[in-house]
Write a protein that holds these residues in place. Structure first.
Motif, PDB file in Angstrom:
ATOM      1  N   HIS A  76      12.011   1.013  10.495  1.00  0.00           N
ATOM      2  CA  HIS A  76      12.960   0.662   9.438  1.00  0.00           C
ATOM      3  C   HIS A  76      14.368   0.421   9.967  1.00  0.00           C
ATOM      4  O   HIS A  76      15.256   0.027   9.213  1.00  0.00           O
ATOM      5  CB  HIS A  76      12.994   1.769   8.380  1.00  0.00           C
ATOM      6  N   VAL A 157      12.493   2.193   1.380  1.00  0.00           N
ATOM      7  CA  VAL A 157      12.099   1.204   2.389  1.00  0.00           C
ATOM      8  C   VAL A 157      10.604   0.868   2.337  1.00  0.00           C
ATOM      9  O   VAL A 157      10.099   0.188   3.200  1.00  0.00           O
ATOM     10  CB  VAL A 157      12.516   1.664   3.814  1.00  0.00           C
ATOM     11  N   HIS A 158       9.919   1.327   1.279  1.00  0.00           N
ATOM     12  CA  HIS A 158       8.498   0.992   1.089  1.00  0.00           C
ATOM     13  C   HIS A 158       8.268   0.271  -0.245  1.00  0.00           C
ATOM     14  O   HIS A 158       7.435   0.710  -1.041  1.00  0.00           O
ATOM     15  CB  HIS A 158       7.630   2.263   1.101  1.00  0.00           C
ATOM     16  N   HIS A 164       2.631   2.453   6.503  1.00  0.00           N
ATOM     17  CA  HIS A 164       2.283   3.174   7.747  1.00  0.00           C
ATOM     18  C   HIS A 164       0.777   3.406   7.871  1.00  0.00           C
ATOM     19  O   HIS A 164       0.334   4.535   8.132  1.00  0.00           O
ATOM     20  CB  HIS A 164       3.031   4.507   7.796  1.00  0.00           C
ATOM     21  N   HIS A 228       9.407  11.831   6.754  1.00  0.00           N
ATOM     22  CA  HIS A 228       9.352  10.508   6.123  1.00  0.00           C
ATOM     23  C   HIS A 228       7.931  10.312   5.597  1.00  0.00           C
ATOM     24  O   HIS A 228       6.997  10.964   6.066  1.00  0.00           O
ATOM     25  CB  HIS A 228       9.698   9.465   7.200  1.00  0.00           C
TER      26      HIS A 228
HETATM   27 ZN   LIG Z   1       8.420   4.069   6.300  1.00  0.00          ZN
END
Ligand SMILES: [Zn+2]
Length: 343
Positions: A76, A157-158, A164, A228
């Motif tokens: 990110h 950020v997703h 992932h 995270h």
């Molecule tokens: Zn992430």
């Protein structure tokens, strides 16, 4: 100095002996060309070490794999660079994670490089071109796809769901099938070799998965906390439960209030381990480790030079050790024969 000899003959006066040397040289040259009929290796650019490792195993000598982003880093926070643009220009094909995993750098680079065969950048980030394999196309339904966009609540950020997916070995297995078909479509003449290499990789990964699952089986349903949201696919693969994150939302730093609530819930649920990537500062955990006595496992959420199987094996070993789980016999012999990925 033998190689220089014909050059002398080319530039000097020709003699009958020189003619004989030239004929012999020509024969050697033609024979040399005939004995190396292989085309140049396919130049494949991958955005992460995991993706690269699988393509290397499948491609063998017929591909050369380069990394667009060097090593295991926070995806990110990657800043696009001119050197990356150069790599994209030169590559025969690109392999990426998808689901916005590369949002920080790839859309901008694709927009600039102007290669339709690699996709069109920001306007088309989720779809690769004919020479761009998007790994998430092969994983089925992604986890944590938002039902609505919540722009008012700060950074996330997703936004396309959790990207992932490499933390699940089963999903890496699915991606490998896509990677096999992709390199085969780029170089049909080597399809049989790719298929053989893939079978070997798939068998090794399958045996390792069996071993890892047996190892973590006693921990099914156990809670863990992560910094995270990099690990839901890992938890899913092994039946573990992520009971909380240090980040209130992906990409957002924790407040003191959030940390206090998290510590409280960790005490109530008896959470014994916390996964933290090395690119996040341990100081962001505040008093949580002291208050809860949790084991903090520092490990990147992707492999580096060691290769995917070695990294996942190390992750499973560390998680098992935090819960005091003994290594089972099943699949152990096979795992020790697994080769490390080259880098
Ligand atoms: Zn992430």
């Amino acid at each position: 100095m033998v190689a220089d000899f014909p050059m002398v003959a080319l530039h000097g006066q020709a003699s009958p002996r020189d003619g004989l040397v030239m004929r012999m040289f020509s024969i050697c040259l033609v024979a040399g060309l005939m004995s190396t009929p292989q085309a140049d290796p396919l130049q494949i650019l991958a955005t992460t070490p995991d993706l690269a490792d699988v393509v290397r195993h499948i491609g063998g000598d017929a591909v050369e794999v380069q990394l667009l982003v060097p090593g295991a880093v926070d995806p990110h926070k990657v800043i696009p660079k001119a050197s990356m643009l150069l790599k994209l220009k030169r590559a025969d094909a690109l392999v990426s994670m998808g689901l916005g995993f590369e949002h920080a750098f790839l859309p901008a680079l694709l927009e600039k490089v102007g290669r339709d065969d690699l996709g069109r950048g920001a306007s088309d980030v989720s779809q690769g071109g004919s020479r761009h394999l998007v790994g998430s196309d092969f994983i089925g339904q992604p986890l944590e796809v938002p039902t609505q966009l919540d722009r008012g609540a700060g950074v996330d950020v997703h936004p396309l769901g959790n990207p992932h997916w490499n933390t699940s070995p089963q999903l890496m297995r699915k991606y490998a099938v896509g990677a096999r078909d992709f390199v085969s479509s780029l170089r049909p003449a080597s399809a049989e070799v790719f298929s053989t290499n893939w079978k070997k990789w798939d068998a090794e990964l399958g045996k390792s998965i069996e071993h890892w699952q047996a190892w973590l089986a006693p921990a099914r349903g156990k809670p863990l906390v992560t910094y995270h949201r990099s690990w839901p696919y890992f938890a899913d693969a092994f039946g573990l439960v992520i009971s909380g994150e240090v980040e209130p939302k992906p990409g957002m730093s924790p407040t003191t209030r959030h940390l206090a609530q998290l510590a409280q819930s960790m005490i109530e649920l008896d959470v014994q381990l916390l996964l933290l990537e090395p690119w996040y500062s341990e100081s962001k955990l505040g008093n949580v480790p002291k208050m809860t006595k949790v084991s903090v496992i520092k490990i990147a959420s992707m492999s580096g030079k060691e290769g995917y199987l070695s990294w996942m094996g190390r992750l499973v070993r560390q998680v098992a050790s935090a819960w005091d789980l003994a290594e089972p016999r099943v699949g152990k012999e096979e795992e020790s024969s697994v080769k490390k990925g080259a880098d």
